[in-house]
Structures are given as structure tokens and as C-alpha cells.
Design a protein around this motif. Sequence first.
Motif, PDB file in Angstrom:
ATOM      1  N   ALA A 165       0.844  -1.205  -0.073  1.00 16.98           N
ATOM      2  CA  ALA A 165      -0.033  -0.207   0.470  1.00 16.98           C
ATOM      3  C   ALA A 165       0.518   1.097   0.300  1.00 16.98           C
ATOM      4  CB  ALA A 165      -0.904   0.191   1.236  1.00 16.98           C
ATOM      5  N   LEU A 166       2.219   0.727   0.387  1.00 17.53           N
ATOM      6  CA  LEU A 166       3.744   1.993   0.035  1.00 17.53           C
ATOM      7  C   LEU A 166       4.135   2.650  -0.551  1.00 17.53           C
ATOM      8  CD1 LEU A 166       4.396   1.993   3.827  1.00 17.53           C
ATOM      9  CD2 LEU A 166       2.970   3.253   3.430  1.00 17.53           C
ATOM     10  N   ALA A 167       3.533   1.102  -1.976  1.00 15.79           N
ATOM     11  CA  ALA A 167       4.510   1.530  -2.934  1.00 15.79           C
ATOM     12  C   ALA A 167       4.034   2.295  -3.949  1.00 15.79           C
ATOM     13  CB  ALA A 167       4.376   0.065  -3.854  1.00 15.79           C
ATOM     14  N   GLY A 168       5.393   2.691  -4.207  1.00 15.39           N
ATOM     15  CA  GLY A 168       4.575   4.130  -5.723  1.00 15.39           C
ATOM     16  C   GLY A 168       5.703   5.654  -5.585  1.00 15.39           C
ATOM     17  N   VAL A 169       5.546   6.682  -6.126  1.00 17.74           N
ATOM     18  CA  VAL A 169       6.684   7.311  -6.687  1.00 17.74           C
ATOM     19  C   VAL A 169       6.886   7.828  -4.467  1.00 17.74           C
ATOM     20  CG1 VAL A 169       5.923   7.882  -8.707  1.00 17.74           C
ATOM     21  CG2 VAL A 169       5.213   9.119  -6.997  1.00 17.74           C
ATOM     22  N   ASP A 170       6.033   7.630  -3.891  1.00 16.15           N
ATOM     23  CA  ASP A 170       5.921   8.719  -2.694  1.00 16.15           C
ATOM     24  C   ASP A 170       6.680   7.536  -1.359  1.00 16.15           C
ATOM     25  OD1 ASP A 170       5.179  11.003  -3.396  1.00 16.15           O
ATOM     26  OD2 ASP A 170       2.946  10.708  -3.903  1.00 16.15           O
ATOM     27  N   ALA A 171       7.120   6.391  -1.805  1.00 19.35           N
ATOM     28  CA  ALA A 171       7.263   5.264  -1.052  1.00 19.35           C
ATOM     29  C   ALA A 171       8.097   5.887   0.115  1.00 19.35           C
ATOM     30  CB  ALA A 171       8.341   4.261  -2.361  1.00 19.35           C
ATOM     31  N   PRO A 172       8.495   5.740   1.184  1.00 22.33           N
ATOM     32  CA  PRO A 172       8.824   6.000   2.445  1.00 22.33           C
ATOM     33  C   PRO A 172      10.029   5.251   2.287  1.00 22.33           C
ATOM     34  CG  PRO A 172       7.487   4.422   3.706  1.00 22.33           C
ATOM     35  CD  PRO A 172       6.914   4.311   1.746  1.00 22.33           C
ATOM     36  N   ALA A 173      11.140   6.222   3.047  1.00 22.51           N
ATOM     37  CA  ALA A 173      12.472   5.863   3.046  1.00 22.51           C
ATOM     38  C   ALA A 173      12.282   4.587   3.897  1.00 22.51           C
ATOM     39  CB  ALA A 173      13.315   7.114   3.282  1.00 22.51           C
ATOM     40  N   VAL A 174      11.759   4.851   4.943  1.00 22.50           N
ATOM     41  CA  VAL A 174      11.898   4.422   6.472  1.00 22.50           C
ATOM     42  C   VAL A 174      10.488   3.293   6.721  1.00 22.50           C
ATOM     43  CG1 VAL A 174      12.642   3.885   9.289  1.00 22.50           C
ATOM     44  CG2 VAL A 174      14.195   5.090   7.569  1.00 22.50           C
ATOM     45  N   VAL A 175      10.330   2.216   7.311  1.00 27.88           N
ATOM     46  CA  VAL A 175       9.145   2.249   7.766  1.00 27.88           C
ATOM     47  C   VAL A 175       9.394   1.637   9.383  1.00 27.88           C
ATOM     48  CG1 VAL A 175       7.515   1.390   5.510  1.00 27.88           C
ATOM     49  CG2 VAL A 175       9.206  -0.492   6.651  1.00 27.88           C
ATOM     50  N   LEU A 176       8.952   1.247   9.836  1.00 25.02           N
ATOM     51  CA  LEU A 176       8.518   1.059  11.111  1.00 25.02           C
ATOM     52  C   LEU A 176       7.072  -0.029  11.392  1.00 25.02           C
ATOM     53  CD1 LEU A 176       9.039   3.705  13.604  1.00 25.02           C
ATOM     54  CD2 LEU A 176      11.133   2.524  12.748  1.00 25.02           C
ATOM     55  N   VAL A 177       7.390  -1.421  12.033  1.00 25.10           N
ATOM     56  CA  VAL A 177       6.535  -2.407  11.765  1.00 25.10           C
ATOM     57  C   VAL A 177       6.039  -2.807  12.994  1.00 25.10           C
ATOM     58  CG1 VAL A 177       5.797  -4.725  10.940  1.00 25.10           C
ATOM     59  CG2 VAL A 177       7.039  -3.056   9.565  1.00 25.10           C
ATOM     60  N   HIS A 178       5.199  -2.802  13.796  1.00 19.72           N
ATOM     61  CA  HIS A 178       4.859  -2.055  15.643  1.00 19.72           C
ATOM     62  C   HIS A 178       3.400  -3.295  15.775  1.00 19.72           C
ATOM     63  CE1 HIS A 178       5.078  -1.601  19.020  1.00 19.72           C
ATOM     64  NE2 HIS A 178       3.887  -1.514  19.518  1.00 19.72           N
ATOM     65  N   ASP A 179       3.850  -4.632  16.725  1.00 21.61           N
ATOM     66  CA  ASP A 179       2.377  -5.246  16.740  1.00 21.61           C
ATOM     67  C   ASP A 179       1.651  -3.998  17.297  1.00 21.61           C
ATOM     68  OD1 ASP A 179       3.767  -7.143  16.122  1.00 21.61           O
ATOM     69  OD2 ASP A 179       4.328  -7.804  18.505  1.00 21.61           O
ATOM     70  N   ALA A 180       0.116  -4.020  17.549  1.00 24.71           N
ATOM     71  CA  ALA A 180      -0.799  -3.485  17.901  1.00 24.71           C
ATOM     72  C   ALA A 180      -0.985  -3.867  19.157  1.00 24.71           C
ATOM     73  CB  ALA A 180      -2.367  -3.812  17.111  1.00 24.71           C
ATOM     74  N   ALA A 181      -0.959  -4.490  19.798  1.00 23.60           N
ATOM     75  CA  ALA A 181      -0.890  -6.107  20.814  1.00 23.60           C
ATOM     76  C   ALA A 181      -0.133  -5.202  22.100  1.00 23.60           C
ATOM     77  CB  ALA A 181      -1.383  -6.969  21.030  1.00 23.60           C
ATOM     78  N   ARG A 182       1.384  -3.886  21.668  1.00 22.09           N
ATOM     79  CA  ARG A 182       2.337  -3.609  22.329  1.00 22.09           C
ATOM     80  C   ARG A 182       2.098  -1.902  22.813  1.00 22.09           C
ATOM     81  NH1 ARG A 182       6.661  -6.942  23.016  1.00 22.09           N
ATOM     82  NH2 ARG A 182       6.777  -8.317  22.381  1.00 22.09           N
ATOM     83  N   PRO A 183       0.890  -1.733  23.581  1.00 23.65           N
ATOM     84  CA  PRO A 183       1.055   0.221  23.703  1.00 23.65           C
ATOM     85  C   PRO A 183       1.745   0.552  24.243  1.00 23.65           C
ATOM     86  CG  PRO A 183      -0.833  -1.593  25.355  1.00 23.65           C
ATOM     87  CD  PRO A 183      -0.539  -2.195  24.513  1.00 23.65           C
ATOM     88  N   TYR A 184       3.348   0.246  25.111  1.00 24.90           N
ATOM     89  CA  TYR A 184       3.439   0.223  26.232  1.00 24.90           C
ATOM     90  C   TYR A 184       4.697   0.518  26.143  1.00 24.90           C
ATOM     91  CZ  TYR A 184       0.135  -1.715  29.384  1.00 24.90           C
ATOM     92  OH  TYR A 184      -0.835  -1.772  30.365  1.00 24.90           O
ATOM     93  N   ALA A 185       5.116   0.632  24.164  1.00 17.16           N
ATOM     94  CA  ALA A 185       6.312   1.215  23.837  1.00 17.16           C
ATOM     95  C   ALA A 185       6.731   2.925  24.168  1.00 17.16           C
ATOM     96  CB  ALA A 185       6.618   1.335  22.632  1.00 17.16           C
ATOM     97  N   THR A 186       7.531   3.331  24.654  1.00 15.30           N
ATOM     98  CA  THR A 186       7.906   5.495  25.193  1.00 15.30           C
ATOM     99  C   THR A 186       8.762   5.414  23.415  1.00 15.30           C
ATOM    100  OG1 THR A 186      10.709   4.394  25.814  1.00 15.30           O
ATOM    101  CG2 THR A 186       8.604   4.161  27.247  1.00 15.30           C
ATOM    102  N   PRO A 187       8.626   7.018  23.406  1.00 17.02           N
ATOM    103  CA  PRO A 187       8.915   8.029  22.759  1.00 17.02           C
ATOM    104  C   PRO A 187      10.209   7.515  22.097  1.00 17.02           C
ATOM    105  CG  PRO A 187       7.104   8.963  23.460  1.00 17.02           C
ATOM    106  CD  PRO A 187       7.113   7.553  24.126  1.00 17.02           C
TER     107      PRO A 187
END
Length: 398
Positions: A97-119
Motif C-alpha cells: 500500500a506504500l509502494a509508488g513514487v511517494d514510498a517512504p525511506a523507512v518503515v517501522l513495523v509494530h504489533d498493535a498489542a504492544r501499547p506500552y512502547a515509549t517515544p
Amino acid sequence: MTGTSATSCVAIVVAAGRGSRAGGPLPKQYQQMGGEPVLRRTLRLFCEHPAVTAVLAVIHSDDSGLFADAAEGLPKILAPVSGGATRQDSVRAGLEALAGVDAPAVVLVHDAARPYATPDLISRAIAAAGNGDAAIPVLAVTDTVKRVDATGVVAETLDRAVLRAVQTPQAFRYAPLVAAHRAAADSGVTTLSDDASVMEWAGHRVATFAGETGNIKLTTAEDMSRAAATFSELPDVRTGTGFDVHAFGPGDHVMLGGVAVPHGFGLVGHSDADVGLHALTDALLGALCDGDIGAHFPPSDPQWKGASSDRFLAHAVDKVKARGGRIAHLDLTLICEAPKVGPHRDAIRAEIARITGVPVARISVKATTTEKLGFTGRREGIAAMASATIRLPAGEEI
């Protein structure tokens, strides 16, 4: 897709699972925790991080209504995409869904069930992605780990010194990750358990960085009950207030809420004279009934001369944690004719969040003037007022 650029960072939050082991009438990511869905807390972590450009959720096709409610009002949210039969399929759907001319340089992949991560963890992930194609947060394994055979008999005791427990967010350069996912799918490899495994399969080096012990994944009904209990076991709600003033002096900037704001003057003080962080420190100490900033950091002590005030606020935060408490809300009002605070408000909120570990959504920063009355009206200095709401365990005493 639109709204990203070649230098952007997009967070993919994987929320397509059913979470049956967690029990309950809804998938675990939509169950309530502290008055809001787990997924909303997770999404907000990335929406409020200044280095994250956009957030893309991969959801189950049946959950569009639940997702809309969970994401309502959050900034940076892209239209969700439907996941697949496996986690690997779901992440690939998000990447495509991110593919194309505007594709990002970096992606972070995170589990929805990890709500306690910090900034801070998100910042470390983004920094790690800048040093290679793949990096994952890990924790050292402290328990003895044994490999057992099909009958449950111990076959081998593993060397825990070389073992690591893996978390998310995992950080990647977008182009190598999407290429690895496509290659795995084309080869019929569909059972890789995380995105680092996909990159390993494709021959990429995967680096590691420090994870967080609090970044747990909610999996079972017990996990969900424990998460809910964290909001009910701290019934002692307290509010403290703080006030600070510093005069202008020579300089070309002022420190406000941990941010260097350009100005024709500096602020005079024994430390860096950050009125905002000083007021917040006193508010937290007041809520704890634990003296004031001068008692903990006497101006007569030369070690605090020129000190960065984030140390003072972090000390007050540690005091709350040491008492088994949690900070629920911080509110800061800066009083001055100049400099203008508005352009720096988001940066100040983000910096206070970094220092305290409190979500940005629970941090308020406001500014006002005294209508040219008094010392602030005469532009002789800056004042700050703050309030802090904390929660402590029942019966907690000094």
C-alpha cells in the motif's frame, strides 16, 4: 499513496489478528484499556512522535467500524488496508500500500498489542534504521532456556548469553524490506514469524538495539486483566502545582520546556533557568508532598550551576516511580510577552514527553500574557505555572 516523501518514516501497525487467546467479546486490540481501545493507545504513540510522517494500520476486513472508532481524531492516520491470513501476509499488504513514487525511506513495523512502547524506543528504532537495512529491539534473556523434544523431555540447555528476546517496533529501509517480502511470497515461503526473519531469509544483516522491559505484548486473558489492573490499582489521585520566575539577561535564546527558543535575551539562573521545567518539577514534588526543587537541588550547590533542567524533572519523575505511582497529566502555562511560544509548542510537548515518559496526549502546554502589566508585561522576564496529576497506590504514605 500520498502524503509521504523520500525522506519519510511510516509506521505500520499490524492489527489484523483475532487475538483469541486474550478472550473477551472483541479482538484484543479493540478491547478497552484505561477507557480507550488498546489499538488507539498504540496508534497514538506513533501519531505523536515528531519523526513519524504517517501511520498505516493493517486490519481485518471485518473491523473497519471498530478501527474508525479507535482512530477517530488521531493525526497522521492513513486509510487502513486489509491484512491476510498470516502476519507475513498482513505486513506485505501494508508495504504494498506504500509502494509508488511517494514510498517512504523507512518503515517501522509494530504489533498493535504492544501499547506500552515509549517515544524513546521509537526514536532508537528510527536511528537504527539509518545505520543499515534492518534493526530490531531486543532484551537479554535472564531465565535459563531449554530445548525440549516432541515428548517434552529436555534435549538441550541453551546458552542464554547469546539469546535475545525480540520486540517491535522493528525498523527497516523500505525498499529492501518490500523486496524481501515479495521474494519470500514468490518462493512460497509464508511462515516467517516476523519481519526480521523475512530479511534474514533474504540474506540481509539484521542489527539490534536496546528494547524495553515495559514493552510487553498483550497476548492472553491474564495479560489483558493485568493491563486493566494498572489503571485500577492506583486509586490515590493527587494534584500538585508549581510556579517559577526568571529574569532576562544577556543571551540569544531562552530554555522553555527543554527547548532552546531563539530570543534577544537569555534567562538568568543558577541552572539553565528553564522556568517551564522548574515549574513542572515543583508540581510533581508537590503532588508527592516531597519539598520543592530548591530542597532537592540547592542553588548554593556548585554542581547545579548551568545544569540542564531536564535532570531536575527526570528526578521528580523517578520519585513518582519509586513510590509505585504513575503520572496521569501535566499542564504547563508560560507567561511572557516574548518570545512567541506557539511555534514551539509541539516541540516543547514532545521534549516533556521524552523526559517524563508521559504520552504527548497527556501533556498540555499553553502560553499567555499579562496584558503588558507587571514584570512580564514590561518584558523583564518569564513566569511559568504548572500542575501535575499523579496516581499512587492505595494507602501509599510518605
